[in-house]
Design a protein around this motif. Structure first.
Motif, PDB file in Angstrom:
ATOM      1  N   SER A   1       0.834  -1.209   0.000  1.00  0.00           N
ATOM      2  CA  SER A   1       0.000   0.000   0.000  1.00  0.00           C
ATOM      3  C   SER A   1       0.864   1.253   0.000  1.00  0.00           C
ATOM      4  N   GLU A   2       1.980   1.193   0.702  1.00  0.00           N
ATOM      5  CA  GLU A   2       2.917   2.326   0.749  1.00  0.00           C
ATOM      6  C   GLU A   2       3.439   2.656  -0.641  1.00  0.00           C
ATOM      7  N   LEU A   3       3.817   1.630  -1.397  1.00  0.00           N
ATOM      8  CA  LEU A   3       4.336   1.851  -2.754  1.00  0.00           C
ATOM      9  C   LEU A   3       3.235   2.327  -3.696  1.00  0.00           C
ATOM     10  N   MET A   4       2.015   1.815  -3.496  1.00  0.00           N
ATOM     11  CA  MET A   4       0.892   2.219  -4.344  1.00  0.00           C
ATOM     12  C   MET A   4       0.505   3.677  -4.112  1.00  0.00           C
ATOM     13  N   GLN A   5       0.511   4.083  -2.847  1.00  0.00           N
ATOM     14  CA  GLN A   5      -0.021   5.392  -2.484  1.00  0.00           C
ATOM     15  C   GLN A   5       1.007   6.520  -2.544  1.00  0.00           C
ATOM     16  N   ILE A   6       2.303   6.155  -2.519  1.00  0.00           N
ATOM     17  CA  ILE A   6       3.352   7.180  -2.552  1.00  0.00           C
ATOM     18  C   ILE A   6       4.263   6.888  -3.744  1.00  0.00           C
ATOM     19  N   PRO A   7       3.837   7.219  -4.961  1.00  0.00           N
ATOM     20  CA  PRO A   7       4.598   6.884  -6.158  1.00  0.00           C
ATOM     21  C   PRO A   7       6.009   7.462  -6.191  1.00  0.00           C
ATOM     22  N   GLU A   8       6.205   8.634  -5.589  1.00  0.00           N
ATOM     23  CA  GLU A   8       7.547   9.220  -5.581  1.00  0.00           C
ATOM     24  C   GLU A   8       8.506   8.389  -4.716  1.00  0.00           C
ATOM     25  N   HIS A   9       7.959   7.772  -3.665  1.00  0.00           N
ATOM     26  CA  HIS A   9       8.760   6.882  -2.815  1.00  0.00           C
ATOM     27  C   HIS A   9       9.123   5.626  -3.597  1.00  0.00           C
ATOM     28  N   ALA A  10       8.158   5.070  -4.316  1.00  0.00           N
ATOM     29  CA  ALA A  10       8.414   3.886  -5.147  1.00  0.00           C
ATOM     30  C   ALA A  10       9.477   4.191  -6.197  1.00  0.00           C
ATOM     31  N   LYS A  11       9.398   5.380  -6.778  1.00  0.00           N
ATOM     32  CA  LYS A  11      10.371   5.771  -7.805  1.00  0.00           C
ATOM     33  C   LYS A  11      11.771   5.878  -7.225  1.00  0.00           C
ATOM     34  N   SER A  12      11.890   6.464  -6.039  1.00  0.00           N
ATOM     35  CA  SER A  12      13.183   6.614  -5.383  1.00  0.00           C
ATOM     36  C   SER A  12      13.820   5.262  -5.086  1.00  0.00           C
ATOM     37  N   ILE A  13      13.007   4.330  -4.548  1.00  0.00           N
ATOM     38  CA  ILE A  13      13.497   2.984  -4.246  1.00  0.00           C
ATOM     39  C   ILE A  13      13.907   2.268  -5.528  1.00  0.00           C
ATOM     40  N   THR A  14      13.101   2.410  -6.558  1.00  0.00           N
ATOM     41  CA  THR A  14      13.388   1.760  -7.835  1.00  0.00           C
ATOM     42  C   THR A  14      14.717   2.235  -8.411  1.00  0.00           C
ATOM     43  N   GLU A  15      14.948   3.519  -8.407  1.00  0.00           N
ATOM     44  CA  GLU A  15      16.174   4.076  -8.989  1.00  0.00           C
ATOM     45  C   GLU A  15      17.409   3.657  -8.195  1.00  0.00           C
ATOM     46  N   ALA A  16      17.301   3.675  -6.868  1.00  0.00           N
ATOM     47  CA  ALA A  16      18.438   3.283  -6.033  1.00  0.00           C
ATOM     48  C   ALA A  16      18.742   1.791  -6.190  1.00  0.00           C
ATOM     49  N   GLY A  17      17.687   0.974  -6.257  1.00  0.00           N
ATOM     50  CA  GLY A  17      17.877  -0.469  -6.429  1.00  0.00           C
ATOM     51  C   GLY A  17      18.481  -0.807  -7.772  1.00  0.00           C
ATOM     52  N   ARG A  18      17.999  -0.152  -8.819  1.00  0.00           N
ATOM     53  CA  ARG A  18      18.521  -0.413 -10.153  1.00  0.00           C
ATOM     54  C   ARG A  18      19.996  -0.016 -10.247  1.00  0.00           C
ATOM     55  N   ARG A  19      20.340   1.111  -9.675  1.00  0.00           N
ATOM     56  CA  ARG A  19      21.725   1.574  -9.700  1.00  0.00           C
ATOM     57  C   ARG A  19      22.642   0.574  -8.975  1.00  0.00           C
ATOM     58  N   LEU A  20      22.198   0.091  -7.825  1.00  0.00           N
ATOM     59  CA  LEU A  20      22.988  -0.890  -7.074  1.00  0.00           C
ATOM     60  C   LEU A  20      23.175  -2.171  -7.873  1.00  0.00           C
ATOM     61  N   ALA A  21      22.103  -2.676  -8.480  1.00  0.00           N
ATOM     62  CA  ALA A  21      22.165  -3.930  -9.233  1.00  0.00           C
ATOM     63  C   ALA A  21      23.129  -3.823 -10.406  1.00  0.00           C
ATOM     64  N   VAL A  22      23.028  -2.738 -11.154  1.00  0.00           N
ATOM     65  CA  VAL A  22      23.855  -2.575 -12.354  1.00  0.00           C
ATOM     66  C   VAL A  22      25.325  -2.367 -12.008  1.00  0.00           C
ATOM     67  N   GLU A  23      25.584  -1.589 -10.959  1.00  0.00           N
ATOM     68  CA  GLU A  23      26.972  -1.248 -10.631  1.00  0.00           C
ATOM     69  C   GLU A  23      27.693  -2.337  -9.843  1.00  0.00           C
ATOM     70  N   THR A  24      26.961  -3.102  -9.057  1.00  0.00           N
ATOM     71  CA  THR A  24      27.599  -4.056  -8.142  1.00  0.00           C
ATOM     72  C   THR A  24      27.444  -5.512  -8.560  1.00  0.00           C
ATOM     73  N   TYR A  25      26.333  -5.844  -9.221  1.00  0.00           N
ATOM     74  CA  TYR A  25      26.025  -7.255  -9.444  1.00  0.00           C
ATOM     75  C   TYR A  25      26.023  -7.665 -10.917  1.00  0.00           C
ATOM     76  N   SER A  26      26.805  -7.022 -11.728  1.00  0.00           N
ATOM     77  CA  SER A  26      26.928  -7.398 -13.136  1.00  0.00           C
ATOM     78  C   SER A  26      27.712  -8.701 -13.254  1.00  0.00           C
ATOM     79  N   TRP A  27      27.170  -9.667 -14.001  1.00  0.00           N
ATOM     80  CA  TRP A  27      27.866 -10.940 -14.200  1.00  0.00           C
ATOM     81  C   TRP A  27      29.222 -10.737 -14.869  1.00  0.00           C
ATOM     82  N   ASP A  28      29.340  -9.752 -15.734  1.00  0.00           N
ATOM     83  CA  ASP A  28      30.617  -9.510 -16.410  1.00  0.00           C
ATOM     84  C   ASP A  28      31.719  -9.218 -15.396  1.00  0.00           C
ATOM     85  N   ARG A  29      31.434  -8.360 -14.449  1.00  0.00           N
ATOM     86  CA  ARG A  29      32.435  -8.032 -13.427  1.00  0.00           C
ATOM     87  C   ARG A  29      32.718  -9.227 -12.528  1.00  0.00           C
TER      88      ARG A  29
END
Length: 388
Positions: free
Chosen positions: A345-373
């Motif tokens: 419900s928190e993510l549904m009702q506060i879209p800007e919060h969901a966006k912030s979490i999404t961007e931070a998570g995506r950045r972490l995944a791409v920079e830290t958990y790339s199979w190539d590295r």
């Protein structure tokens, strides 16, 4: 360099360990490291020998599920025969289970060179008691020594999470331990599906275009807590639907649970699909959820983060390595539908919060958990071990 892998299972069966081995080996040039693998056959439908990516796979056994339990012995003897004609620089055991046991036995008895053990275990030690009908005495004197044997035999250990690092250290192993987490195919998961593809997939499963979709890509087993996800639906707005992608022994009981709770029309089951089709299911959804009861790492979370979804998990095992609560994801208690409903419900009702979490998570995944590295790190580890 030539490495012999012992694995309890492998592709086409899909799990975190199987994906990790495939993703690491296919990125390492064959002229640097060549890989052979021994694994149980399980079924006569599986080939006895085939090339999968960079790995020459030989399946051992009669083509029956019992092959898994016999593998520490049968795998050892097949490796013994092969080693008369092929010189291996290193043995690589996948998990401290049947594959790791076979690798440890071969290392101890025949190949005195390096033995790398990779710990990928999602189940905690208590879960291993199932092999002896939850008998504490049998677990202590039979299962635990067998579980510890590969760990104490290893000359080097890699772990996919700090949680597993602590578990390895608790066995009093003398081997150095390297944190080498599982990763994500960044190019595969970051390529966004079109709105047309998203609409077509939802239509395929009769999910309304306006629905808010929770997705879980999981084996349907107890440790993944999918029953908690289903139990949460009655507490949420009726526009919320659940998409469960995966197969497992609890498929029927989860469907029955959804029927009893009168939410079966909002729960959509998708059998296991090829890895390259997975991103479109994530892109057609709004939030990734897995309320795990135990977890060695959790590849699916990192894949979802890379695909641009906010994730909800539990503070167990390796999940806390990459989910910082309310920063890169949301953490809720296991077995708590109310807490999960609040997070959704928190993510549904506060879209800007969901966006912030999404961007931070995506950045972490791409920079830290790339199979190539990660593949580069693993190759350097193997080559450095050979020089010792």
């Amino acid at each position: 360099m030539k490495i012999l892998i012992f694995s309890t299972d492998y592709l086409p069966h899909i799990g975190g360990a199987e994906i990790a081995v495939h993703e690491l080996t296919k990125r390492i040039p064959e002229e640097r490291i060549a890989f052979d693998m021994l694994t149980p056959r399980y079924s006569r439908a599986l080939s006895k020998h085939e090339q999968i990516g960079s790995v020459s796979v030989r399946r051992v056994g009669i083509g029956h599920p019992i092959d898994k339990y016999l593998f520490p012995v049968t795998g050892f003897f097949v490796a013994l025969i092969r080693s008369r004609h092929i010189s291996y620089d290193c043995v690589w055991g996948i998990m401290a289970s049947f594959g790791g046991l076979a690798g440890a036995l071969f290392h101890r008895m025949r190949n005195k060179k390096s033995f790398i053990l990779t710990l990928q275990e999602g189940d905690d030690e208590v879960h291993l008691k199932r092999y002896v009908f939850n008998n504490d005495l049998l677990f202590r004197f039979l299962v635990r020594p067998l579980h510890y044997f590969p760990i104490r035999s290893a000359t080097h250990i890699t772990v996919i999470s700090n949680y597993l690092k602590k578990r390895a250290e608790a066995t009093d192993t003398k081997a150095p331990i390297t944190l080498l987490p599982n990763g994500v195919d960044v190019s595969l998961f970051t390529a966004r599906a079109s709105e047309v593809e998203k609409h077509a997939l939802r239509q395929k499963f009769h999910i309304p275009t306006s629905a808010y979709v929770l997705v879980s890509t999981s084996r349907l087993v107890y440790k993944n807590g999918l029953d908690t996800l289903v139990r949460t639906l009655p507490l949420l707005n009726k526009k919320v639907h659940v998409l469960i992608v995966g197969s497992g022994p609890l498929g029927t009981s989860l469907s029955q649970l959804a029927r009893e709770l009168r939410v079966l029309d909002r729960v959509h089951f998708v059998p296991t699909i090829p890895q390259d089709e997975l991103p479109k299911y994530l892109h057609a959804s709004d939030v990734f959820v897995r309320t795990s009861r135990s977890e060695g790492f959790g590849n699916s979370f990192v894949e979802a983060m890379s695909a641009g979804l906010p994730v909800i998990g539990t503070p167990v095992g390796g999940i806390v390595d990459f989910i910082e609560d309310r920063v890169t994801g949301i953490l809720v208690e296991p077995d708590n539908p109310g807490a999960l409903a609040h997070a959704v419900s928190e993510l549904m009702q506060i879209p800007e919060h969901a966006k912030s979490i999404t961007e931070a998570g995506r950045r972490l995944a791409v920079e830290t958990y790339s199979w190539d590295r990660l593949a580069g790190d693993f190759m350097e580890l193997c080559l450095s071990i050979k020089k010792i």
